[in-house]
Design a protein around this motif. Structure first.
Motif, PDB file in Angstrom:
ATOM      1  N   PHE A 188      24.477 -20.118 -34.407  1.00  0.00           N
ATOM      2  CA  PHE A 188      25.763 -19.658 -33.885  1.00  0.00           C
ATOM      3  C   PHE A 188      26.920 -20.361 -34.587  1.00  0.00           C
ATOM      4  O   PHE A 188      27.895 -19.732 -35.007  1.00  0.00           O
ATOM      5  CB  PHE A 188      25.796 -19.939 -32.381  1.00  0.00           C
ATOM      6  N   ASN A 189      26.811 -21.672 -34.742  1.00  0.00           N
ATOM      7  CA  ASN A 189      27.896 -22.437 -35.348  1.00  0.00           C
ATOM      8  C   ASN A 189      28.021 -22.197 -36.848  1.00  0.00           C
ATOM      9  O   ASN A 189      29.103 -22.388 -37.420  1.00  0.00           O
ATOM     10  CB  ASN A 189      27.723 -23.924 -35.054  1.00  0.00           C
ATOM     11  N   ASN A 235      30.137 -19.083 -37.175  1.00  0.00           N
ATOM     12  CA  ASN A 235      31.531 -19.385 -36.869  1.00  0.00           C
ATOM     13  C   ASN A 235      32.194 -20.292 -37.902  1.00  0.00           C
ATOM     14  O   ASN A 235      33.409 -20.448 -37.890  1.00  0.00           O
ATOM     15  CB  ASN A 235      31.606 -20.055 -35.489  1.00  0.00           C
ATOM     16  N   GLN A 290      31.629 -23.580 -38.186  1.00  0.00           N
ATOM     17  CA  GLN A 290      31.656 -24.972 -37.763  1.00  0.00           C
ATOM     18  C   GLN A 290      30.602 -25.799 -38.481  1.00  0.00           C
ATOM     19  O   GLN A 290      30.754 -27.011 -38.626  1.00  0.00           O
ATOM     20  CB  GLN A 290      31.464 -25.071 -36.246  1.00  0.00           C
ATOM     21  N   PRO A 322      36.603 -22.390 -39.958  1.00  0.00           N
ATOM     22  CA  PRO A 322      36.658 -21.557 -38.749  1.00  0.00           C
ATOM     23  C   PRO A 322      37.962 -20.789 -38.589  1.00  0.00           C
ATOM     24  O   PRO A 322      37.950 -19.626 -38.179  1.00  0.00           O
ATOM     25  CB  PRO A 322      36.460 -22.579 -37.626  1.00  0.00           C
ATOM     26  N   ILE A 355      37.876 -17.803 -40.838  1.00  0.00           N
ATOM     27  CA  ILE A 355      36.952 -16.794 -40.306  1.00  0.00           C
ATOM     28  C   ILE A 355      37.603 -16.079 -39.131  1.00  0.00           C
ATOM     29  O   ILE A 355      37.475 -14.856 -38.984  1.00  0.00           O
ATOM     30  CB  ILE A 355      35.618 -17.463 -39.903  1.00  0.00           C
ATOM     31  N   TRP A 356      38.325 -16.807 -38.295  1.00  0.00           N
ATOM     32  CA  TRP A 356      39.046 -16.204 -37.169  1.00  0.00           C
ATOM     33  C   TRP A 356      40.049 -15.172 -37.669  1.00  0.00           C
ATOM     34  O   TRP A 356      40.150 -14.080 -37.110  1.00  0.00           O
ATOM     35  CB  TRP A 356      39.745 -17.307 -36.380  1.00  0.00           C
ATOM     36  N   VAL A 379      37.149 -12.602 -36.443  1.00  0.00           N
ATOM     37  CA  VAL A 379      36.034 -13.126 -35.642  1.00  0.00           C
ATOM     38  C   VAL A 379      36.614 -13.955 -34.501  1.00  0.00           C
ATOM     39  O   VAL A 379      37.195 -15.013 -34.727  1.00  0.00           O
ATOM     40  CB  VAL A 379      35.075 -13.989 -36.486  1.00  0.00           C
ATOM     41  N   ARG A 425      36.145 -15.997 -30.690  1.00  0.00           N
ATOM     42  CA  ARG A 425      35.095 -16.836 -30.114  1.00  0.00           C
ATOM     43  C   ARG A 425      35.495 -17.343 -28.744  1.00  0.00           C
ATOM     44  O   ARG A 425      36.649 -17.699 -28.509  1.00  0.00           O
ATOM     45  CB  ARG A 425      34.780 -18.028 -31.026  1.00  0.00           C
ATOM     46  N   ALA A 473      40.587 -14.790 -26.989  1.00  0.00           N
ATOM     47  CA  ALA A 473      39.684 -14.398 -28.070  1.00  0.00           C
ATOM     48  C   ALA A 473      40.013 -13.020 -28.616  1.00  0.00           C
ATOM     49  O   ALA A 473      39.735 -12.719 -29.784  1.00  0.00           O
ATOM     50  CB  ALA A 473      38.240 -14.436 -27.587  1.00  0.00           C
ATOM     51  N   LEU A 495      32.185 -13.763 -30.846  1.00  0.00           N
ATOM     52  CA  LEU A 495      31.100 -14.718 -30.637  1.00  0.00           C
ATOM     53  C   LEU A 495      31.304 -15.358 -29.275  1.00  0.00           C
ATOM     54  O   LEU A 495      32.364 -15.913 -28.995  1.00  0.00           O
ATOM     55  CB  LEU A 495      31.103 -15.799 -31.722  1.00  0.00           C
ATOM     56  N   ASP A 516      29.645 -18.079 -26.705  1.00  0.00           N
ATOM     57  CA  ASP A 516      28.674 -19.157 -26.532  1.00  0.00           C
ATOM     58  C   ASP A 516      28.510 -19.444 -25.039  1.00  0.00           C
ATOM     59  O   ASP A 516      29.417 -19.975 -24.405  1.00  0.00           O
ATOM     60  CB  ASP A 516      29.158 -20.399 -27.264  1.00  0.00           C
TER      61      ASP A 516
END
Length: 258
Positions: free
Chosen positions: A46-47, A50, A52, A72, A75-76, A80, A82, A158, A167, A169
């Protein structure tokens, strides 16, 4: 057509191969659950998606764009979103200001200190809060909200960058059963309306079986099963490795799974 494609993903920590050649995809409008026992490699996988953690091997592509090596925040900005196991909001800010901060970041203005969050796209922030059922509490401090409501605010945050991929979590961690179902039903509605792809980890099997379109199961860093909930429920390898001997997924009277 797949939105996210993960291919031969690998990550080691010292001599421990935490993720070993994992491949999967997520399509637009699909909720994909990533499950497995403790130490299976879920959080590491998962990370890496993202940003991380950086993968040692493999590829993570969002609409053909490689994500490995990106930070991150970059990517956001590619679309994306989260949410976190422990909801992350600014308790000293109001509900609407939290969403406005996310909109500032999405517009690349977060560090323009002369701009006040309260003056930035309030109407758009209120519209996002309306989608998650929190518009009526827009001017309350986040610090006084019930935990289930904080999770709704986090979902609005988000959604502030209009994500293609969300994503989540452990999205229902710490929530009562009614709150869990309300949040996931809301997520499912947003997925259908906006065509968003969702990758989520979750320990509550009732949530997974009720809302996931597909599931992937990891054990000791490897993907051991992939399919629709009914297929995973009856998968012998999942029964053996994920639950151990003597345990099975059983249907409850309501139609959910245990």
């Amino acid at each position: 057509m797949s939105l996210l494609n993960v291919t031969h993903l690998g990550k080691s920590f010292g001599g421990n191969r935490a993720v070993d050649g994992v491949s999967f995809s997520v399509a637009k409008g699909e909720l994909l659950a990533l499950i497995g026992p403790n130490g299976a490699g879920k959080s590491t996988t998962f990370n890496m998606v993202n940003g991380q953690l950086k993968a040692d091997t493999g590829s993570i592509q969002l609409e053909g764009q490689e994500l490995i090596g990106r930070k991150p925040r970059d990517i956001w900005r590619l679309g994306v979103g989260r949410t976190f196991q422990i909801a992350e909001t600014f308790g000293s800010l109001t509900v609407v200001e939290n969403v406005q901060m996310a909109l500032l970041s999405s517009d690349g203005l977060l560090f323009s200190m002369w701009r006040r969050a309260a003056a930035h796209k309030r109407d758009e922030a209120l519209a996002l809060l309306a989608q998650v059922g929190m518009a009526a509490q827009a001017d309350r401090p986040c610090s006084v909200l019930a935990y289930g409501d904080v999770k709704r605010v986090e979902l609005a945050i988000a959604m502030a960058n209009r994500p293609k991929l969300l994503l989540m979590d452990e999205p229902t961690a710490g929530m009562a059963p009614k709150e869990r179902n309300e949040l996931m039903a809301l997520t499912k509605q947003l997925v259908i309306e906006r065509g968003i792809a969702v990758l989520f980890t979750e320990h509550s099997m009732d949530v997974v079986f009720a809302y996931a379109d597909r599931m992937i199961v990891l054990a000791r860093g490897r993907l051991i099963a992939e399919g629709k909930p009914a297929e995973i429920r009856d998968h012998p390898k999942v029964q053996e490795v994920y639950f151990g001997t003597g345990k099975t997924f059983e249907k409850k009277a309501t139609g959910a799974m245990a």
